[in-house]
Design an enzyme around this catalytic site. Structure first.
Site, PDB file in Angstrom:
ATOM      1  CB  THR A 118      37.244  35.038  41.764  1.00 14.20           C
ATOM      2  OG1 THR A 118      37.437  33.792  42.440  1.00 14.20           O
ATOM      3  CG2 THR A 118      37.775  36.144  42.667  1.00 14.20           C
ATOM      4  CE1 TYR A 142      42.106  35.934  41.228  1.00 10.19           C
ATOM      5  CE2 TYR A 142      41.033  34.126  42.390  1.00 10.19           C
ATOM      6  CZ  TYR A 142      41.148  34.938  41.275  1.00 10.19           C
ATOM      7  OH  TYR A 142      40.309  34.753  40.203  1.00 10.19           O
TER       8      TYR A 142
END
Length: 332
Positions: A118, A142
């Site tokens: 990501t 995250y």
């Protein structure tokens, strides 16, 4: 016989789209999913094995039973706000899942993996667009768990000969171009589907998270990439690993164009033909003002360019899929 690829999280949004493209390219995708977030109805192009990536023995059995030559790893929790509120869940699933998955792969003798990473690993970069050489500095759990996953792959490659590609993608969006799949979750955190579901009467509490970012219109800017483009990039990465061509292992996946939240909402209103009220709430913790990809490396080294990621194309595909899926709300 078709070459088999184990797809963890293959019953999810991006995973199922990737399974469809894998099948179209002559592979047999074997979905490995615990179905905590995935939908078995999305598993249409190969077998489903119910299992958790933290269970190394189950991973090894799935690889061995199906003769998988490589793995695409999607199975993870992936919401920034939730990771801030519940980091323990993210370290357990995302880092613990990598530990179990890689152990199972080693047991089964499978040494190729494409990792769903990501742009959140970059945090709040000072230079745009963001290249792969930008120093990672994640600002939320995250992003930190995904960066740990990348580090594990680098270490396993050095120690055990693992061959990997990590794809740092930006904002996945849109729906299957044939209308078979779309973005549909019990809780939907993403801007485009939230706005569309609000217009269709399925989401009463829609709001914009922050209007005081240091951007031209005050709303956050993101790089939106169509899920069909993402799926194709994962297949290119698999083909690269199977060919043993080596080279660069980390790639940004985006359109290379940033759009603000306000611009996205205006485009949704234009495509739908419906006015869209935009009440404003506070910023979410861990949300950087701007994230836009430098796409040159993926273009030049992986052979990837986004074909379907113009903002209007993304929204048209998403709108058409949601109208078809939630048609009862349109007519009510």
């Amino acid at each position: 016989m078709s070459r088999r690829i184990l797809v963890t999280g293959g019953a999810g949004y991006i995973g199922s789209h990737t399974c469809k493209v894998l099948a179209a390219e002559g592979f047999l995708p074997v979905t490995y999913d615990n179905l905590s977030l995935g939908d078995p109805a999305r598993v249409r192009w190969g077998p489903l094995v119910e299992g958790d990536v933290r269970d190394a023995a189950a991973v090894a059995r799935a690889i061995a039973d199906h003769g998988a030559e490589g793995v695409i790893h999607f199975a993870a929790d992936a919401y920034v706000g939730e990771s801030v509120a519940d980091p323990a869940r993210y370290y357990d699933n995302n880092v613990g899942g990598m530990i179990g998955l890689l152990a199972g792969m080693r047991t089964a003798g499978c040494g190729r993996i494409v990792f769903s990473s990501t742009c959140a690993v970059y945090g709040d970069p000072t230079t745009l667009p963001i290249s792969e050489d930008t120093m990672p500095a994640p600002v939320n759990p995250y992003g930190r768990t995904k960066l740990i996953g990348e580090g594990m792959l680098t270490d396993y490659a050095a120690a055990y000969g693992l061959d990997f590609v990590a794809l740092r993608y930006f904002n996945a969006s849109g729906a299957d171009l044939d209308g078979e799949l779309g973005e549909d979750r019990e809780y939907e955190p993403h801007l485009i589907p939230r706005a569309i579901l609000h217009l269709l009467g399925h989401l009463p509490d829609f709001q914009v998270f922050g209007s005081d970012f240091p951007t031209p219109d005050g709303t956050a800017i993101r790089d939106y990439i169509h899920v069909a483009d993402l799926a194709r990039a994962h297949v290119l990465a698999v083909q690269r690993l199977l060919a043993g061509t080596g080279g660069r292992r980390i790639f940004n996946l985006g359109s290379g164009v940033g759009h603000s939240v306000a611009e996205v909402l205006a485009a949704i209103a234009a495509v739908s033909g419906r006015p869209l009220a935009t009440p404003t709430g506070n910023r979410r913790p861990g949300d950087p003002p701007q994230l836009v990809a430098d796409v040159a490396v993926a273009r030049d080294d992986l052979g990837f360019t986004a074909r379907h990621s113009a903002l209007r194309d993304i929204i048209v595909s998403a709108w058409q899929w949601h109208v078809k899926t939630h048609r009862e709300a349109v007519s009510s």
